[in-house]
Design a protein around this motif. Structure first.
Motif, PDB file in Angstrom:
ATOM      1  N   GLU A 128       0.939  -1.112   0.119  1.00  0.00           N
ATOM      2  CA  GLU A 128      -0.080   0.137  -0.101  1.00  0.00           C
ATOM      3  C   GLU A 128       0.912   1.116   0.004  1.00  0.00           C
ATOM      4  O   GLU A 128       0.479   2.458  -0.832  1.00  0.00           O
ATOM      5  CB  GLU A 128      -1.117   0.141   1.465  1.00  0.00           C
ATOM      6  N   THR A 129       2.088   1.237   0.806  1.00  0.00           N
ATOM      7  CA  THR A 129       2.795   2.539   0.758  1.00  0.00           C
ATOM      8  C   THR A 129       3.424   2.876  -0.376  1.00  0.00           C
ATOM      9  O   THR A 129       3.643   4.073  -0.773  1.00  0.00           O
ATOM     10  CB  THR A 129       3.801   2.435   1.961  1.00  0.00           C
ATOM     11  N   THR A 132       0.813   4.260  -2.854  1.00  0.00           N
ATOM     12  CA  THR A 132       0.598   5.593  -2.368  1.00  0.00           C
ATOM     13  C   THR A 132       1.795   6.364  -3.012  1.00  0.00           C
ATOM     14  O   THR A 132       1.580   7.487  -3.799  1.00  0.00           O
ATOM     15  CB  THR A 132       0.386   5.626  -1.009  1.00  0.00           C
ATOM     16  N   LYS A 152      -2.982  -1.388  -7.802  1.00  0.00           N
ATOM     17  CA  LYS A 152      -2.609  -2.011  -6.627  1.00  0.00           C
ATOM     18  C   LYS A 152      -3.183  -3.534  -6.714  1.00  0.00           C
ATOM     19  O   LYS A 152      -4.139  -3.627  -7.305  1.00  0.00           O
ATOM     20  CB  LYS A 152      -3.119  -1.634  -5.265  1.00  0.00           C
ATOM     21  N   ASN A 154      -4.210  -6.794  -5.052  1.00  0.00           N
ATOM     22  CA  ASN A 154      -4.993  -6.737  -3.768  1.00  0.00           C
ATOM     23  C   ASN A 154      -4.984  -8.395  -3.250  1.00  0.00           C
ATOM     24  O   ASN A 154      -5.375  -8.544  -2.154  1.00  0.00           O
ATOM     25  CB  ASN A 154      -6.312  -6.437  -3.922  1.00  0.00           C
TER      26      ASN A 154
END
Length: 287
Positions: A128-129, A132, A152, A154
């Motif tokens: 996630e980081t 982002t 992303k 998942n």
């Protein structure tokens, strides 16, 4: 290095400092009285990357979270140039679209694909980081916004599935797999490298950084590549050429056997930067 790689010559530190003055704090003279940096200082490497991106690629806003992989740009550019050669051999031109599996927080491969060859790029990551931060880099540089998309992943079980959309076409995919099988193995590798160079090991102090998903995964490089190849069959009608770096030559025989079993045609492109040797594995499924 690839003959088209503009990093074949020594770094132009005076020009780099003009573009990114903070780099001057990390410049030293080596025993030959040439300017250099301490490549085992992660902050020095970070600011070198910022300067290189500003000077050569017109990327003025680039940063990564602490401890994330700070990819060395010359080697990354080599992979991009070799992919361009592969596409030329396949007679693929005009608007080219590529997918970087494991784009990381640094977003380097999409940046280079866009700025060197004007490719359309998609970068995918499960962290996630990283996703982002990569999105923030793209948004902060107007020359990237219309050419790079970050997605992303998942599911830990998937690589291409969930990233490649129905009916979407890619000319190529690329990947720089995590090559260690555990944190312990990654630590030992770093300590061994430091010892060989006469440096003191300091825990998991990596000059280029790197989080768990960037440096190691269960089964290491070999198992990841097997998964990558197995899943690529599902997208053989949507991708022209699949590629991946292979850092360990010992992994090639089993991977080649798997490709032959899946009736894929493949070839290997050797890569060399200084003392570091690697290779690109490229494969496709003939109609």
């Amino acid at each position: 290095m690839h003959p088209k790689n503009l990093h074949n010559t020594p770094y132009q530190f005076n020009k780099l400092i003009e573009k990114h003055p903070e780099l001057s704090l990390y410049i030293t003279d080596n025993k030959f009285n040439n300017k250099t940096i301490d490549f085992f200082n992660s902050e020095a490497v970070l600011h070198l990357n910022k300067a290189l991106l500003k000077l050569h690629y017109n990327i003025n806003h680039w940063d990564i979270p602490k401890n994330y992989l700070c990819a060395p740009i010359p080697g990354r550019a080599d992979y991009i140039h070799h992919i361009a050669d592969i596409l030329a051999k396949e007679n693929i031109k005009d608007t080219i679209k590529g997918l970087d599996i494991g784009v990381g927080a640094n977003c380097i491969y999409p940046i280079l694909g866009k700025t060197i060859y004007n490719w359309q790029m998609v970068g995918a990551d499960i962290n996630e980081t990283a996703v982002t931060n990569a999105k923030q880099i793209v948004a902060a540089n107007t020359n990237l916004i219309d050419s790079i998309e970050i997605r992303k992943q998942n599911s830990n079980a998937n690589i291409f599935t969930g990233i490649i959309k129905p009916n979407e076409k890619f000319d190529f995919t690329m990947c720089n797999p995590p090559f260690h099988s555990s944190e312990k193995e990654a630590t030992k590798g770093t300590q061994r490298k430091l010892k060989n160079l006469g440096k003191q090991a300091n825990g998991l102090e990596l000059n280029f950084g790197g989080m768990a998903n960037e440096l190691w995964c269960n089964g290491g490089e070999a198992l990841f590549l097997k998964r990558l190849i197995k899943e690529s069959v599902l997208f053989k009608d949507q991708v022209t050429v699949f590629t991946s770096l292979v850092s360990k030559s010992d992994n090639l025989p089993k991977i080649q056997k798997q490709l032959t079993k899946l009736k894929a045609s493949y070839f290997i492109v050797p890569m060399e930067q200084g003392n570091k040797k690697s290779r690109i594995l490229a494969w496709k499924f003939n109609a």
